[in-house]
Design a protein around this motif. Sequence first.
Motif, PDB file in Angstrom:
ATOM      1  N   ALA A   2       4.782 -11.578  -5.361  1.00 39.26           N
ATOM      2  CA  ALA A   2       5.105 -10.021  -5.431  1.00 39.26           C
ATOM      3  C   ALA A   2       3.946  -8.868  -5.964  1.00 39.26           C
ATOM      4  O   ALA A   2       3.797  -7.989  -5.479  1.00 39.26           O
ATOM      5  N   HIS A   3       3.348  -9.575  -7.174  1.00 42.66           N
ATOM      6  CA  HIS A   3       2.361  -8.562  -7.797  1.00 42.66           C
ATOM      7  C   HIS A   3       1.068  -8.767  -6.978  1.00 42.66           C
ATOM      8  O   HIS A   3       0.393  -7.606  -6.921  1.00 42.66           O
ATOM      9  N   VAL A   4       0.625  -9.597  -6.233  1.00 42.65           N
ATOM     10  CA  VAL A   4      -0.497  -9.581  -5.296  1.00 42.65           C
ATOM     11  C   VAL A   4      -0.354  -8.577  -4.206  1.00 42.65           C
ATOM     12  O   VAL A   4      -1.092  -7.571  -3.754  1.00 42.65           O
ATOM     13  N   VAL A   5       1.119  -8.594  -3.650  1.00 40.10           N
ATOM     14  CA  VAL A   5       1.308  -7.650  -2.417  1.00 40.10           C
ATOM     15  C   VAL A   5       1.475  -6.353  -3.134  1.00 40.10           C
ATOM     16  O   VAL A   5       0.855  -5.303  -2.399  1.00 40.10           O
ATOM     17  N   GLU A   6       2.054  -6.140  -4.218  1.00 36.95           N
ATOM     18  CA  GLU A   6       2.214  -4.735  -4.835  1.00 36.95           C
ATOM     19  C   GLU A   6       0.823  -4.035  -5.058  1.00 36.95           C
ATOM     20  O   GLU A   6       0.595  -2.910  -4.839  1.00 36.95           O
ATOM     21  N   TYR A   7      -0.036  -4.935  -5.655  1.00 37.59           N
ATOM     22  CA  TYR A   7      -1.517  -4.620  -5.935  1.00 37.59           C
ATOM     23  C   TYR A   7      -1.987  -4.054  -4.563  1.00 37.59           C
ATOM     24  O   TYR A   7      -2.622  -2.928  -4.590  1.00 37.59           O
ATOM     25  N   ALA A   8      -1.779  -4.729  -3.289  1.00 39.33           N
ATOM     26  CA  ALA A   8      -2.423  -4.326  -2.070  1.00 39.33           C
ATOM     27  C   ALA A   8      -1.758  -3.013  -1.627  1.00 39.33           C
ATOM     28  O   ALA A   8      -2.444  -2.170  -0.956  1.00 39.33           O
ATOM     29  N   GLU A   9      -0.295  -3.154  -1.964  1.00 43.00           N
ATOM     30  CA  GLU A   9       0.370  -1.863  -1.459  1.00 43.00           C
ATOM     31  C   GLU A   9      -0.111  -0.494  -2.022  1.00 43.00           C
ATOM     32  O   GLU A   9      -0.265   0.472  -1.519  1.00 43.00           O
ATOM     33  N   ARG A  10      -0.287  -0.490  -3.276  1.00 46.86           N
ATOM     34  CA  ARG A  10      -0.641   0.535  -4.146  1.00 46.86           C
ATOM     35  C   ARG A  10      -2.102   1.066  -3.693  1.00 46.86           C
ATOM     36  O   ARG A  10      -2.645   2.221  -3.575  1.00 46.86           O
ATOM     37  N   ILE A  11      -3.202   0.252  -3.425  1.00 51.24           N
ATOM     38  CA  ILE A  11      -4.295   0.544  -2.975  1.00 51.24           C
ATOM     39  C   ILE A  11      -4.394   1.165  -1.553  1.00 51.24           C
ATOM     40  O   ILE A  11      -4.882   2.262  -1.325  1.00 51.24           O
TER      41      ILE A  11
END
Length: 261
Positions: free
Chosen positions: A240-249
């Motif tokens: 989930a944290h990898v995906v959220e990292y990409a979503e924010r960018i």
Amino acid sequence: MTTKSSNLILFRGWLDKGKYTWSPFVTKVEFRCRQAGLPYTVEGGGPKYGPKGKIPYVDLSPLLADASAGPTLLGDSTFIIQRLRSMGLMPDLNGSLAPEQCLHDLAVRALLEDKLYFYHARERWIDNFYVQRDMALGSMPYPVRIMVGYLIHRSITHTLHGQGVGRLTNEEIRMLKTEIWQSLDDILKVRLRQATTGEPVWCLGDTAPTEADATLFGFVVSVLVSDSAPESKMLVKSFAHVVEYAERIHDRYFPDYEKWI
């Protein structure tokens, strides 16, 4: 034939304007352009037209007052970014890093570009060859696509065997991929806990991105949008944290692009 433009021209291998490509290196360059506020125009092109026989590559001629100042077509994402930095068109993201941070940044990039890349190459070009071939070579007539695809498959098979990934079992590769993504998720979990809601976070924990973020974002997105890496897509979505990292960018720098599902 390219469109007249005063912007940098980025050749991505296939057009699909408003969408990410399956190449992490294309998205790496696009992120750096957008973070720097450098306008660019995307074109299709293809590996056989690029100066290094691969994508991405760029045409610098719209940005050069003197065409004799150097080569106008330039390939390889790292050298593209270096050239644009030398022209004063991109900031040096790592210029203010301490030596230890520079080493960490380089280690993240090497982990992705010199290790994970080969696991993904096997999954795409060997395990899911036809899906990858028909996307990467989709602009070619079908008979040509078959022949070129065969040559690519043979070349990659030979490369992976010599490099070592071709000698591993699927279970061994799965374990190695999981280890990488788990380690990235662990560090991004810490970064997200320290962050302002909705704002991008950066993998080294600084207030601004480094070159490692351009590479990491490219690799995350390439998996999330690619149909030829189904196992990796499922794996990355489990972090989930990898995906959220990409979503924010994505939300900050690519709001005009179609987001992965």
